[in-house]
Write a protein that holds these residues in place. Structure first.
Motif, mmCIF file in Angstrom:
data_model
loop_
_atom_site.group_PDB
_atom_site.id
_atom_site.type_symbol
_atom_site.label_atom_id
_atom_site.label_comp_id
_atom_site.label_asym_id
_atom_site.label_seq_id
_atom_site.Cartn_x
_atom_site.Cartn_y
_atom_site.Cartn_z
ATOM 1 N N UNK A 23 -21.631 28.616 14.256
ATOM 2 C CA UNK A 23 -22.520 27.454 14.188
ATOM 3 C C UNK A 23 -22.654 26.942 12.763
ATOM 4 N N UNK A 24 -22.937 27.853 11.837
ATOM 5 C CA UNK A 24 -23.152 27.449 10.455
ATOM 6 C C UNK A 24 -21.888 26.829 9.851
ATOM 7 N N UNK A 25 -20.743 27.394 10.192
ATOM 8 C CA UNK A 25 -19.473 26.865 9.686
ATOM 9 C C UNK A 25 -19.229 25.441 10.173
ATOM 10 N N UNK A 26 -19.387 25.228 11.477
ATOM 11 C CA UNK A 26 -19.127 23.906 12.036
ATOM 12 C C UNK A 26 -20.213 22.903 11.633
ATOM 13 N N UNK A 27 -21.449 23.383 11.521
ATOM 14 C CA UNK A 27 -22.542 22.528 11.062
ATOM 15 C C UNK A 27 -22.215 21.946 9.691
ATOM 16 N N UNK A 28 -21.725 22.782 8.787
ATOM 17 C CA UNK A 28 -21.382 22.322 7.443
ATOM 18 C C UNK A 28 -20.269 21.275 7.495
ATOM 19 N N UNK A 29 -19.315 21.446 8.397
ATOM 20 C CA UNK A 29 -18.221 20.488 8.521
ATOM 21 C C UNK A 29 -18.724 19.138 9.042
ATOM 22 N N UNK A 30 -19.688 19.171 9.990
ATOM 23 C CA UNK A 30 -20.240 17.925 10.526
ATOM 24 C C UNK A 30 -21.052 17.217 9.446
ATOM 25 N N UNK A 31 -21.861 17.986 8.717
ATOM 26 C CA UNK A 31 -22.642 17.405 7.622
ATOM 27 C C UNK A 31 -21.717 16.720 6.616
ATOM 28 N N UNK A 32 -20.584 17.343 6.323
ATOM 29 C CA UNK A 32 -19.636 16.804 5.347
ATOM 30 C C UNK A 32 -18.815 15.643 5.898
ATOM 31 N N UNK A 33 -18.919 15.386 7.197
ATOM 32 C CA UNK A 33 -18.153 14.309 7.801
ATOM 33 C C UNK A 33 -16.734 14.703 8.171
ATOM 34 N N UNK A 34 -16.471 16.001 8.207
ATOM 35 C CA UNK A 34 -15.123 16.488 8.484
ATOM 36 C C UNK A 34 -14.909 16.890 9.942
ATOM 37 N N UNK A 35 -15.942 16.771 10.772
ATOM 38 C CA UNK A 35 -15.829 17.188 12.179
ATOM 39 C C UNK A 35 -16.716 16.300 13.024
ATOM 40 N N UNK A 36 -16.251 16.045 14.266
ATOM 41 C CA UNK A 36 -17.072 15.330 15.232
ATOM 42 C C UNK A 36 -18.202 16.236 15.715
ATOM 43 N N UNK A 37 -19.210 15.632 16.335
ATOM 44 C CA UNK A 37 -20.245 16.414 17.008
ATOM 45 C C UNK A 37 -19.580 17.420 17.935
#
Length: 216
Positions: A23-37
């Protein structure tokens, strides 16, 4: 666009700490704009988790380990037979955490309806509830956190899990209501794998109507 990622269903049970780290890994990617919801779906190894509001008397009294987590809500149990979902979603401004919780409830109420289960909200209490012959029981628990505009944690939908672990705690801090499962309500075995596709599709549909209230 919502990316639905199934991390583990029986016979693969995901250790809670592993799921939390993902969760924390993907959350950081979404915050950075590097991953979709993203929606993570899984069954956990047995574990108790406690939100920051959990009181001492609400914890197990038998020495069972408890993982303290950074979500809202109080103490609950996760384990085999329960479908746990972590929607990692960027919320629109202004951030409305209560609206996010109501939306999760609405999606789950719709899924339960497909199985002939009449789920509903209880004012002042998060989650989804059902009326039983002698009680009002929670069938899905919800606890969330929003950090930097993106959600974490989510819901636990009781499918065919044991209810015995809930006897060692005050589930979600609520002492005047019970806990039930889809299987108990419908009188047939309904596993997380059985409801997985309906949950995934319901969240995908909700993601395409971000400005509309999901019908509950």
């Amino acid at each position: 666009m919502l990316d639905v990622r199934t991390v583990g269903l029986a016979p693969r049970f995901v250790p809670y700490q592993e799921g939390w780290a993902l969760q924390r890994e993907l959350h950081a990617e979404i915050v950075a704009g590097d991953r979709d919801d993203t929606l993570l779906l899984m069954e956990h190894e047995p574990v108790y988790t406690a939100g920051a509001r959990t009181a001492r008397h609400e914890r197990p009294v038998d020495g069972t380990p408890v993982v303290d987590v950074d979500r809202g809500g109080k103490i609950t149990w996760h384990g085999p037979g329960q479908l746990v979902g972590y929607p990692l979603l960027r919320l629109p401004e202004p951030i409305d955490v209560v609206a996010h919780v109501r939306r999760l409830e609405a999606v789950l109420i719709g899924v339960l309806r497909e199985w002939g289960v009449d789920g509903y909200r209880v004012e002042g209490r998060s989650g989804v509830w059902v009326r039983r012959p002698l009680s009002e029981d929670k069938i899905a628990a919800i606890g969330v956190r929003v950090q930097r505009g993106v959600t974490m944690h989510g819901f636990a939908l009781n499918c065919d899990n044991s209810l015995l672990p809930f006897r060692s705690i005050v589930p979600c801090g609520i002492s005047d209501a019970g806990v039930t499962t889809i299987s108990e309500v419908v009188g047939a075995d309904v596993s997380p794998a059985d409801v997985h596709d309906a949950v995934a599709e319901a969240f995908r549909s909700a993601a395409t109507t971000p400005d509309a209230e999901v019908a509950a």
